[in-house]
Design a protein around this motif. Structure first.
Motif, mmCIF file in Angstrom:
data_model
loop_
_atom_site.group_PDB
_atom_site.id
_atom_site.type_symbol
_atom_site.label_atom_id
_atom_site.label_comp_id
_atom_site.label_asym_id
_atom_site.label_seq_id
_atom_site.Cartn_x
_atom_site.Cartn_y
_atom_site.Cartn_z
ATOM 1 N N PHE A 95 -43.305 7.312 -21.292
ATOM 2 C CA PHE A 95 -42.625 6.853 -22.516
ATOM 3 C C PHE A 95 -41.322 6.149 -22.110
ATOM 4 N N TYR A 148 -36.946 0.029 -34.042
ATOM 5 C CA TYR A 148 -35.633 0.226 -34.673
ATOM 6 C C TYR A 148 -34.718 -0.982 -34.539
ATOM 7 N N GLY A 184 -39.379 16.784 -32.003
ATOM 8 C CA GLY A 184 -39.851 15.513 -31.421
ATOM 9 C C GLY A 184 -38.907 14.372 -31.764
ATOM 10 N N GLY A 234 -37.520 12.213 -30.059
ATOM 11 C CA GLY A 234 -37.624 10.952 -29.339
ATOM 12 C C GLY A 234 -36.241 10.514 -28.898
ATOM 13 N N THR A 262 -34.236 8.872 -30.860
ATOM 14 C CA THR A 262 -33.613 8.385 -32.101
ATOM 15 C C THR A 262 -32.699 9.416 -32.764
ATOM 16 N N TYR A 272 -31.373 8.465 -36.234
ATOM 17 C CA TYR A 272 -31.284 8.143 -37.664
ATOM 18 C C TYR A 272 -31.683 9.328 -38.544
ATOM 19 N N GLN A 273 -32.643 10.126 -38.045
ATOM 20 C CA GLN A 273 -33.257 11.166 -38.878
ATOM 21 C C GLN A 273 -32.319 12.337 -39.191
ATOM 22 N N ASP A 304 -37.200 17.247 -27.727
ATOM 23 C CA ASP A 304 -38.303 16.334 -27.410
ATOM 24 C C ASP A 304 -39.049 16.810 -26.171
ATOM 25 N N VAL A 309 -40.259 14.713 -23.901
ATOM 26 C CA VAL A 309 -40.032 13.792 -22.778
ATOM 27 C C VAL A 309 -38.573 13.845 -22.314
ATOM 28 N N VAL A 342 -45.093 20.949 -29.065
ATOM 29 C CA VAL A 342 -45.672 21.411 -30.331
ATOM 30 C C VAL A 342 -47.065 22.010 -30.137
ATOM 31 N N HIS A 343 -47.637 21.858 -28.945
ATOM 32 C CA HIS A 343 -48.961 22.437 -28.695
ATOM 33 C C HIS A 343 -48.890 23.851 -28.129
ATOM 34 N N PHE A 390 -42.650 11.095 -37.196
ATOM 35 C CA PHE A 390 -43.629 10.383 -36.365
ATOM 36 C C PHE A 390 -44.017 11.167 -35.109
ATOM 37 N N CYS A 391 -43.865 12.474 -35.135
ATOM 38 C CA CYS A 391 -44.159 13.251 -33.926
ATOM 39 C C CYS A 391 -45.565 13.836 -33.950
ATOM 40 N N SER A 409 -48.514 11.604 -33.574
ATOM 41 C CA SER A 409 -48.467 10.867 -32.301
ATOM 42 C C SER A 409 -48.723 11.785 -31.111
ATOM 43 N N ALA A 410 -48.534 13.077 -31.323
ATOM 44 C CA ALA A 410 -48.697 14.030 -30.219
ATOM 45 C C ALA A 410 -50.066 14.693 -30.242
HETATM 46 N N1 SAM Z 1 -38.889 11.110 -33.879
HETATM 47 C C1 SAM Z 1 -38.772 9.799 -33.242
HETATM 48 C C2 SAM Z 1 -38.834 8.711 -34.283
HETATM 49 O O1 SAM Z 1 -38.642 9.033 -35.474
HETATM 50 O O2 SAM Z 1 -38.995 7.539 -33.963
HETATM 51 C C3 SAM Z 1 -39.818 9.628 -32.144
HETATM 52 C C4 SAM Z 1 -41.248 9.595 -32.589
HETATM 53 S S1 SAM Z 1 -42.361 9.106 -31.292
HETATM 54 C C5 SAM Z 1 -43.568 8.209 -32.169
HETATM 55 C C6 SAM Z 1 -43.247 10.593 -30.940
HETATM 56 C C7 SAM Z 1 -42.402 11.597 -30.212
HETATM 57 O O3 SAM Z 1 -43.164 12.795 -30.052
HETATM 58 C C8 SAM Z 1 -41.983 11.149 -28.823
HETATM 59 O O4 SAM Z 1 -40.599 11.225 -28.699
HETATM 60 C C9 SAM Z 1 -42.674 12.126 -27.905
HETATM 61 O O5 SAM Z 1 -41.963 12.395 -26.726
HETATM 62 C C10 SAM Z 1 -42.845 13.345 -28.786
HETATM 63 N N2 SAM Z 1 -43.939 14.217 -28.332
HETATM 64 C C11 SAM Z 1 -45.094 13.861 -27.738
HETATM 65 N N3 SAM Z 1 -45.825 14.934 -27.433
HETATM 66 C C12 SAM Z 1 -45.123 16.006 -27.840
HETATM 67 C C13 SAM Z 1 -45.351 17.401 -27.787
HETATM 68 N N4 SAM Z 1 -46.466 17.916 -27.251
HETATM 69 N N5 SAM Z 1 -44.411 18.206 -28.306
HETATM 70 C C14 SAM Z 1 -43.282 17.699 -28.870
HETATM 71 N N6 SAM Z 1 -43.002 16.386 -28.936
HETATM 72 C C15 SAM Z 1 -43.911 15.538 -28.428
#
Ligand code: SAM
Length: 280
Positions: free
Chosen positions: A28, A38, A77, A79, A81, A83-84, A99, A101, A158-159, A181-182, A185-186
């Motif tokens: 990432f 953004y 998660g 990321g 960012t 803003y949230q 996060d 990563v 989160v898993h 968006f976490c 996407s995860a």
């Molecule tokens: N929250 C930010 C945003 O609003 O733009 C980032 C969203 S980004 C699409 C997805 C985020 O989920 C990434 O930062 C990623 O590192 C995180 N992520 C991926 N796998 C994850 C996991 N197993 N547990 C927690 N976070 C995870």
């Protein structure tokens, strides 16, 4: 970058496992991700109907209307960012960012320590100040407030049944969770999404609030020029039933359809949702 063809490469059809998805995330690229999502047109503040103003507007309402306040707010998660948590930082004594990563956690730490960053968050702070009825010039006070309430930037998965380390939160849990968006996407599939929602729910006290922003019907997004990440393709009915099955009462659901000029080749998102829910 392969655009629509990236779906195959993303592995949606191949059926990625959670473990394979976690491996993808090691590459990432915070700067590229911020650039794709953004900067204008998505983050242009001249129209409240653009994506980022829409997100900030809902977060502002969620944190100012009703009883979404308390001691601890956890962002799941985060990321790279910020803003949230710009509205929520005014309503909670502590904010915990998290996060999976390390590069994302480093990006957040850099901002907290006033070091150089991949994105200038000033226009975001100014926009939220305006939503709060303050002068845009108050943005630096708000940035200071955010720096003062963020107590931790933690690793999270989160898993895992316990996504954060056990000492991160009091036994009763956080007062509010936010996650943008976490989860979709995860998670490689719906079952994984549902489990992840259940895992993060264990971090929230009973009666606490969950604020979720995410994509509907998205199957991939780019997190670096050559890194196409598959996402679970979620629809509104599945989202509502996941929340209900995890013990959440849905208080608010808003869906945003991306206008043509907000659609990009770096993902195939066509709509987004905002959810406010309460843990029963
Ligand atoms: N929250 C930010 C945003 O609003 O733009 C980032 C969203 S980004 C699409 C997805 C985020 O989920 C990434 O930062 C990623 O590192 C995180 N992520 C991926 N796998 C994850 C996991 N197993 N547990 C927690 N976070 C995870």
């Amino acid at each position: 970058m392969e655009g629509q063809n990236g779906r195959e490469r993303a592995g949606q059809e191949k059926g990625f496992s959670e473990a394979e998805l976690k491996t993808c995330y090691q590459d990432f690229d915070p700067a590229a991700y911020l650039q794709y999502n953004y900067t204008p047109p998505r983050a242009s503040f001249d129209n409240k109907d653009n994506i980022v103003p829409w997100q900030l507007g809902w977060l502002h309402r969620a944190f100012t209307e009703g009883d979404v306040k308390g001691d601890i707010l956890v962002d799941i998660g985060s990321g790279p960012t910020l803003y949230q948590v710009m509205s929520g930082c005014e309503r909670f004594r502590r904010v915990i960012l998290s996060d999976f990563v390390e590069a994302n956690r480093r990006e957040l730490q850099n901002w907290l320590q006033g070091k150089s960053n991949s994105l200038d968050w000033t226009p975001f702070f100014q926009y939220v100040c305006k939503l709060e009825g303050r002068s845009p010039d108050a943005w630096s006070e708000k940035a200071q407030r955010l720096r003062s309430v963020v107590t931790d930037v933690l690793p999270i998965d989160v898993h895992q049944p316990h996504p954060l380390s056990p000492e991160a939160l009091p036994p009763s849990g956080a007062d509010c969770l936010i996650s943008c968006f976490c989860l979709e996407s995860a998670s490689p599939d719906l079952a994984s999404f549902n489990r992840a929602l259940g895992h993060i729910s264990s971090l929230l006290r009973q009666g606490g609030h969950l604020l979720l922003i995410g994509t509907l019907e998205m199957t991939f997004y780019y997190a670096a020029p050559e890194l196409c990440i598959p996402a679970v393709r979620l629809d509104e009915a599945q989202l509502c039933s996941s929340l209900k099955n995890c013990g959440f009462q849905l208080l608010e659901l808003s869906v945003y359809n991306l206008p043509q000029d907000m659609q990009k080749s770096t993902d195939d998102a066509r709509s987004m949702f905002f959810v406010k829910a309460k843990k029963q």
